[in-house]
Write a protein that holds these residues in place. Sequence first.
Motif, PDB file in Angstrom:
ATOM      1  N   PRO A 268       0.860  -1.018   0.180  1.00  0.00           N
ATOM      2  CA  PRO A 268      -0.066   0.001  -0.026  1.00  0.00           C
ATOM      3  C   PRO A 268       0.868   1.279  -0.166  1.00  0.00           C
ATOM      4  O   PRO A 268       1.746   1.433   0.872  1.00  0.00           O
ATOM      5  N   LEU A 269       0.609   2.028  -1.210  1.00  0.00           N
ATOM      6  CA  LEU A 269       1.855   3.186  -1.325  1.00  0.00           C
ATOM      7  C   LEU A 269       1.208   4.462  -0.630  1.00  0.00           C
ATOM      8  O   LEU A 269       2.132   5.178  -0.260  1.00  0.00           O
ATOM      9  N   SER A 270      -0.005   4.845  -0.881  1.00  0.00           N
ATOM     10  CA  SER A 270      -0.637   6.079  -0.140  1.00  0.00           C
ATOM     11  C   SER A 270      -2.012   5.975   0.134  1.00  0.00           C
ATOM     12  O   SER A 270      -2.780   5.177  -0.426  1.00  0.00           O
ATOM     13  N   ALA A 271      -2.309   6.597   1.213  1.00  0.00           N
ATOM     14  CA  ALA A 271      -3.619   6.406   1.801  1.00  0.00           C
ATOM     15  C   ALA A 271      -3.759   7.572   3.088  1.00  0.00           C
ATOM     16  O   ALA A 271      -2.822   7.993   3.386  1.00  0.00           O
ATOM     17  N   PRO A 272      -5.008   7.723   3.288  1.00  0.00           N
ATOM     18  CA  PRO A 272      -5.159   8.828   4.646  1.00  0.00           C
ATOM     19  C   PRO A 272      -4.321   8.125   5.778  1.00  0.00           C
ATOM     20  O   PRO A 272      -4.115   9.151   6.617  1.00  0.00           O
ATOM     21  N   TRP A 273      -3.915   6.995   6.000  1.00  0.00           N
ATOM     22  CA  TRP A 273      -3.418   6.425   7.061  1.00  0.00           C
ATOM     23  C   TRP A 273      -1.736   6.277   6.918  1.00  0.00           C
ATOM     24  O   TRP A 273      -1.268   5.796   7.842  1.00  0.00           O
ATOM     25  N   THR A 274      -1.287   6.678   5.873  1.00  0.00           N
ATOM     26  CA  THR A 274       0.006   6.333   5.626  1.00  0.00           C
ATOM     27  C   THR A 274       0.820   7.706   5.668  1.00  0.00           C
ATOM     28  O   THR A 274       0.363   8.875   5.427  1.00  0.00           O
ATOM     29  N   LYS A 275       2.353   7.428   5.769  1.00  0.00           N
ATOM     30  CA  LYS A 275       3.393   8.742   5.462  1.00  0.00           C
ATOM     31  C   LYS A 275       4.344   7.688   4.902  1.00  0.00           C
ATOM     32  O   LYS A 275       4.568   6.714   5.334  1.00  0.00           O
ATOM     33  N   LEU A 276       5.357   8.321   4.131  1.00  0.00           N
ATOM     34  CA  LEU A 276       6.521   7.886   3.492  1.00  0.00           C
ATOM     35  C   LEU A 276       7.446   7.239   4.202  1.00  0.00           C
ATOM     36  O   LEU A 276       7.674   5.753   4.095  1.00  0.00           O
ATOM     37  N   SER A 277       7.630   7.664   5.542  1.00  0.00           N
ATOM     38  CA  SER A 277       8.942   7.191   6.365  1.00  0.00           C
ATOM     39  C   SER A 277       7.997   5.903   6.825  1.00  0.00           C
ATOM     40  O   SER A 277       8.962   4.836   7.089  1.00  0.00           O
ATOM     41  N   GLU A 278       6.744   5.669   7.099  1.00  0.00           N
ATOM     42  CA  GLU A 278       6.277   4.448   7.739  1.00  0.00           C
ATOM     43  C   GLU A 278       6.269   3.497   6.510  1.00  0.00           C
ATOM     44  O   GLU A 278       6.269   2.171   6.845  1.00  0.00           O
ATOM     45  N   THR A 279       6.050   3.991   5.121  1.00  0.00           N
ATOM     46  CA  THR A 279       5.982   2.984   4.383  1.00  0.00           C
ATOM     47  C   THR A 279       7.275   2.454   4.110  1.00  0.00           C
ATOM     48  O   THR A 279       7.312   0.883   4.038  1.00  0.00           O
ATOM     49  N   VAL A 280       8.442   2.992   4.141  1.00  0.00           N
ATOM     50  CA  VAL A 280       9.754   2.595   4.084  1.00  0.00           C
ATOM     51  C   VAL A 280       9.954   1.530   5.101  1.00  0.00           C
ATOM     52  O   VAL A 280      10.536   0.691   5.254  1.00  0.00           O
ATOM     53  N   ASP A 281       9.566   1.947   6.530  1.00  0.00           N
ATOM     54  CA  ASP A 281       9.875   0.927   7.556  1.00  0.00           C
ATOM     55  C   ASP A 281       9.150  -0.068   7.298  1.00  0.00           C
ATOM     56  O   ASP A 281       9.647  -1.186   7.941  1.00  0.00           O
ATOM     57  N   PHE A 282       7.975  -0.188   6.837  1.00  0.00           N
ATOM     58  CA  PHE A 282       7.144  -1.499   6.726  1.00  0.00           C
ATOM     59  C   PHE A 282       7.883  -2.337   5.940  1.00  0.00           C
ATOM     60  O   PHE A 282       8.081  -3.525   6.092  1.00  0.00           O
ATOM     61  N   VAL A 283       8.203  -1.940   4.534  1.00  0.00           N
ATOM     62  CA  VAL A 283       8.836  -2.652   3.694  1.00  0.00           C
ATOM     63  C   VAL A 283      10.392  -3.188   4.310  1.00  0.00           C
ATOM     64  O   VAL A 283      10.507  -4.436   4.121  1.00  0.00           O
ATOM     65  N   GLN A 284      10.818  -2.333   5.175  1.00  0.00           N
ATOM     66  CA  GLN A 284      12.430  -2.868   5.670  1.00  0.00           C
ATOM     67  C   GLN A 284      11.962  -3.985   6.744  1.00  0.00           C
ATOM     68  O   GLN A 284      12.777  -5.075   6.965  1.00  0.00           O
ATOM     69  N   ARG A 285      10.718  -3.697   7.591  1.00  0.00           N
ATOM     70  CA  ARG A 285      10.474  -5.068   8.512  1.00  0.00           C
ATOM     71  C   ARG A 285       9.981  -6.099   7.871  1.00  0.00           C
ATOM     72  O   ARG A 285      10.408  -7.046   8.279  1.00  0.00           O
ATOM     73  N   VAL A 286       9.462  -5.927   6.709  1.00  0.00           N
ATOM     74  CA  VAL A 286       8.799  -7.319   5.988  1.00  0.00           C
ATOM     75  C   VAL A 286      10.079  -7.975   5.434  1.00  0.00           C
ATOM     76  O   VAL A 286      10.172  -9.096   5.195  1.00  0.00           O
TER      77      VAL A 286
END
Length: 217
Positions: A154-172
Motif C-alpha cells: 500500500p503506497l498512499s492512503a489517509p493512514w500512511t506517510k512515506l517514512s512509515e511505508t519505508v519502515d514497513f518494507v524494511q520490516r517485512v
Amino acid sequence: MGRMQITRFGHAAVLVEAAGSRVLIDPGVFSPDETFALEGLDAIVVTHQHPDHLDQDRYGGLLERNPDALLLCDPETASIAQVGDWSTNGDGVETVVSDLTLRGVGAQHAVILPTIPRIGNVGVMVSAAGEPTLFHPGDSYEHAPEGVDVLALPLSAPWTKLSETVDFVQRVAPTTLFPVHDRTISEAAYGIYWGQLTAHSGVQDARLLGQTDATTA
C-alpha cells in the motif's frame, strides 16, 4: 521455485495465479470493469469492508461468473456482505484452495484518525510448494510476517506517510515488491512517491523482474 503470475487491476485489486489456481484480492470501486468480468476464479479474498476494497455495487456479478469460488473475508465484512456465502478469515487462519494456502494476517485497519473507529482488516499471504509467497496486507503496516517473497505494498492512503511505508518494507524484508493502494496519488506526483520508496527501502520493483503485469495503474 515456480512462477507466480500477478496482475494488478487498479488500486488494491490483485489477481494471483499460482499452482494452477486463480485468486482475486480486493475488487474495489477504483478497479476497472474488467476486474468484475474475470472468470475461472478459485477464490475471492477481501481484506476489509471499505469500498475501495469491495465494490458492493459490482461484486455480485463477479460472484455470478464464479459460482464455485471460495469467498473469504474478515468477520466484519462477512456480517455486512449483501451477496454471497463468505467464510471468515482471521490472524493465523489457514485456508487451503487446491494447492494454494491462504493465511490470514492481522485483525485491524490502520488508524486513520483517533476519532474514527477502527474496523477489521485481515491481510492475506498466498503460498504454495515451489512458488513464491505473496503478502497483501490490506490497509495496515502493523504486521510483518516472515517468509514474504513478493509484497503488495500500500503506497498512499489517509493512514500512511512515506517514512512509515519505508519502515514497513524494511520490516517485512521481501525479495521484491509492487505498488497497490495508489489511486490516491496524482499522476504528476507518482514518480516522487515510488522513487523515494524504492531508493530508501532497498527492495526492487517486481515489475522490473517480469513478476507482475500492471494492467491498470
